[in-house]
Motif scaffolding. Structure first.
Motif, PDB file in Angstrom:
ATOM      1  N   CYS A 131       0.834  -1.207   0.000  1.00  0.00           N
ATOM      2  CA  CYS A 131       0.000   0.000   0.000  1.00  0.00           C
ATOM      3  C   CYS A 131       0.866   1.253   0.000  1.00  0.00           C
ATOM      4  N   GLY A 132       2.003   1.189   0.676  1.00  0.00           N
ATOM      5  CA  GLY A 132       2.902   2.327   0.755  1.00  0.00           C
ATOM      6  C   GLY A 132       3.533   2.702  -0.573  1.00  0.00           C
ATOM      7  N   GLY A 157      -3.896  15.250 -12.867  1.00  0.00           N
ATOM      8  CA  GLY A 157      -5.142  14.830 -12.243  1.00  0.00           C
ATOM      9  C   GLY A 157      -5.033  13.543 -11.465  1.00  0.00           C
ATOM     10  N   ILE A 158      -3.851  13.225 -10.963  1.00  0.00           N
ATOM     11  CA  ILE A 158      -3.684  12.015 -10.167  1.00  0.00           C
ATOM     12  C   ILE A 158      -4.242  12.284  -8.773  1.00  0.00           C
ATOM     13  N   THR A 159      -5.185  11.460  -8.362  1.00  0.00           N
ATOM     14  CA  THR A 159      -5.852  11.635  -7.073  1.00  0.00           C
ATOM     15  C   THR A 159      -5.638  10.396  -6.211  1.00  0.00           C
ATOM     16  N   PRO A 160      -5.872  10.513  -4.910  1.00  0.00           N
ATOM     17  CA  PRO A 160      -5.806   9.323  -4.058  1.00  0.00           C
ATOM     18  C   PRO A 160      -6.803   8.239  -4.486  1.00  0.00           C
ATOM     19  N   ARG A 161      -7.942   8.657  -4.994  1.00  0.00           N
ATOM     20  CA  ARG A 161      -8.932   7.693  -5.476  1.00  0.00           C
ATOM     21  C   ARG A 161      -8.367   6.876  -6.650  1.00  0.00           C
ATOM     22  N   MET A 162      -7.680   7.569  -7.556  1.00  0.00           N
ATOM     23  CA  MET A 162      -7.080   6.886  -8.699  1.00  0.00           C
ATOM     24  C   MET A 162      -6.007   5.910  -8.238  1.00  0.00           C
ATOM     25  N   ALA A 163      -5.193   6.330  -7.261  1.00  0.00           N
ATOM     26  CA  ALA A 163      -4.161   5.439  -6.726  1.00  0.00           C
ATOM     27  C   ALA A 163      -4.792   4.203  -6.086  1.00  0.00           C
ATOM     28  N   ALA A 164      -5.908   4.389  -5.402  1.00  0.00           N
ATOM     29  CA  ALA A 164      -6.595   3.250  -4.788  1.00  0.00           C
ATOM     30  C   ALA A 164      -7.135   2.303  -5.862  1.00  0.00           C
ATOM     31  N   PHE A 165      -7.750   2.841  -6.897  1.00  0.00           N
ATOM     32  CA  PHE A 165      -8.260   2.008  -7.995  1.00  0.00           C
ATOM     33  C   PHE A 165      -7.120   1.245  -8.665  1.00  0.00           C
ATOM     34  N   ALA A 166      -6.019   1.949  -8.941  1.00  0.00           N
ATOM     35  CA  ALA A 166      -4.879   1.324  -9.614  1.00  0.00           C
ATOM     36  C   ALA A 166      -4.258   0.240  -8.737  1.00  0.00           C
ATOM     37  N   GLY A 167      -4.085   0.524  -7.460  1.00  0.00           N
ATOM     38  CA  GLY A 167      -3.509  -0.468  -6.547  1.00  0.00           C
ATOM     39  C   GLY A 167      -4.392  -1.679  -6.380  1.00  0.00           C
ATOM     40  N   GLY A 226      -5.811  -1.126 -15.842  1.00  0.00           N
ATOM     41  CA  GLY A 226      -7.266  -1.245 -15.813  1.00  0.00           C
ATOM     42  C   GLY A 226      -7.882  -0.445 -14.678  1.00  0.00           C
ATOM     43  N   GLY A 227      -7.226  -0.412 -13.537  1.00  0.00           N
ATOM     44  CA  GLY A 227      -7.719   0.385 -12.414  1.00  0.00           C
ATOM     45  C   GLY A 227      -7.700   1.875 -12.714  1.00  0.00           C
ATOM     46  N   VAL A 228      -6.621   2.343 -13.345  1.00  0.00           N
ATOM     47  CA  VAL A 228      -6.552   3.761 -13.741  1.00  0.00           C
ATOM     48  C   VAL A 228      -7.656   4.062 -14.751  1.00  0.00           C
ATOM     49  N   TYR A 229      -7.823   3.185 -15.722  1.00  0.00           N
ATOM     50  CA  TYR A 229      -8.865   3.376 -16.733  1.00  0.00           C
ATOM     51  C   TYR A 229     -10.254   3.387 -16.090  1.00  0.00           C
ATOM     52  N   GLY A 230     -10.503   2.442 -15.185  1.00  0.00           N
ATOM     53  CA  GLY A 230     -11.804   2.373 -14.522  1.00  0.00           C
ATOM     54  C   GLY A 230     -12.123   3.641 -13.746  1.00  0.00           C
ATOM     55  N   CYS A 231     -11.143   4.150 -13.042  1.00  0.00           N
ATOM     56  CA  CYS A 231     -11.337   5.396 -12.296  1.00  0.00           C
ATOM     57  C   CYS A 231     -11.637   6.557 -13.239  1.00  0.00           C
ATOM     58  N   GLU A 232     -10.891   6.631 -14.319  1.00  0.00           N
ATOM     59  CA  GLU A 232     -11.094   7.714 -15.281  1.00  0.00           C
ATOM     60  C   GLU A 232     -12.422   7.562 -16.024  1.00  0.00           C
ATOM     61  N   ARG A 233     -12.825   6.353 -16.272  1.00  0.00           N
ATOM     62  CA  ARG A 233     -14.108   6.120 -16.938  1.00  0.00           C
ATOM     63  C   ARG A 233     -15.257   6.583 -16.053  1.00  0.00           C
TER      64      ARG A 233
END
Length: 160
Positions: free
Chosen positions: A18-19, A77-87, A108-115
């Motif tokens: 996570c870190g 536009g990198i957000t904590p939400r995007m990092a969580a989706f990507a992780g 896929g996580g980055v794409y899903g968040c952006e979608r």
């Protein structure tokens, strides 16, 4: 080694994973320290070889991350939400298809968040490319190395 110590070593490694996604947190060092703790307590040849291999993998990993150089992350536009989706995507991908799935899951996580944020496929693909160029590559490389070490540790614990 007792079950509680295994659980604690695994928790330290999970915190390290996570870190990696949180700027300023030494995720790689946490993963390595979890393996070190386990190897010191287990005192088997497998544990020591895994510690040596993990050290080598993580050192090479850090060298590659440093060679990628700093990326411009402001204004992307990198957000904590995007990092969580990507992780989360990387962890699920790694669980479904070991090693290679982490890469697919991360993107896929980055794409899903952006979608979800932008609503359309074309805008999400463009934004995902921009994010991956800006910061995703170095984070992905570091996460991939740490996942490789944690996967090897899990294999050693289960089958060793």
């Amino acid at each position: 080694m007792g079950a509680w110590q295994l659980l604690l070593a695994g928790t330290v490694m999970l915190l390290g994973l996570c870190g990696v996604l949180v700027p300023g947190v030494p995720g790689t060092w946490l993963v390595w320290s979890g393996v070190l703790w386990w190897a010191v307590q287990a005192r088997t040849a497998l544990a020591w070889w895994l510690l040596v291999g993990s050290t080598a993998v993580l050192l090479v990993n850090q060298a590659v991350v440093w060679q990628l150089g700093p990326r411009r992350m402001r204004g992307v536009g990198i957000t904590p939400r995007m990092a969580a989706f990507a992780g989360l995507g990387a962890l699920v991908g790694f669980a479904l298809l070991p090693v290679v799935g982490a890469v697919v899951g991360f993107v896929g996580g980055v794409y899903g968040c952006e979608r979800l944020r932008l609503g359309g496929h074309g805008e999400a693909v463009t934004s995902t490319r921009t994010v991956m160029r800006a910061a995703g590559t170095s984070v992905l490389v570091e996460l991939f190395g740490c996942l490789l070490v944690v996967g090897a540790w899990l294999g050693a614990v289960v089958w060793g």
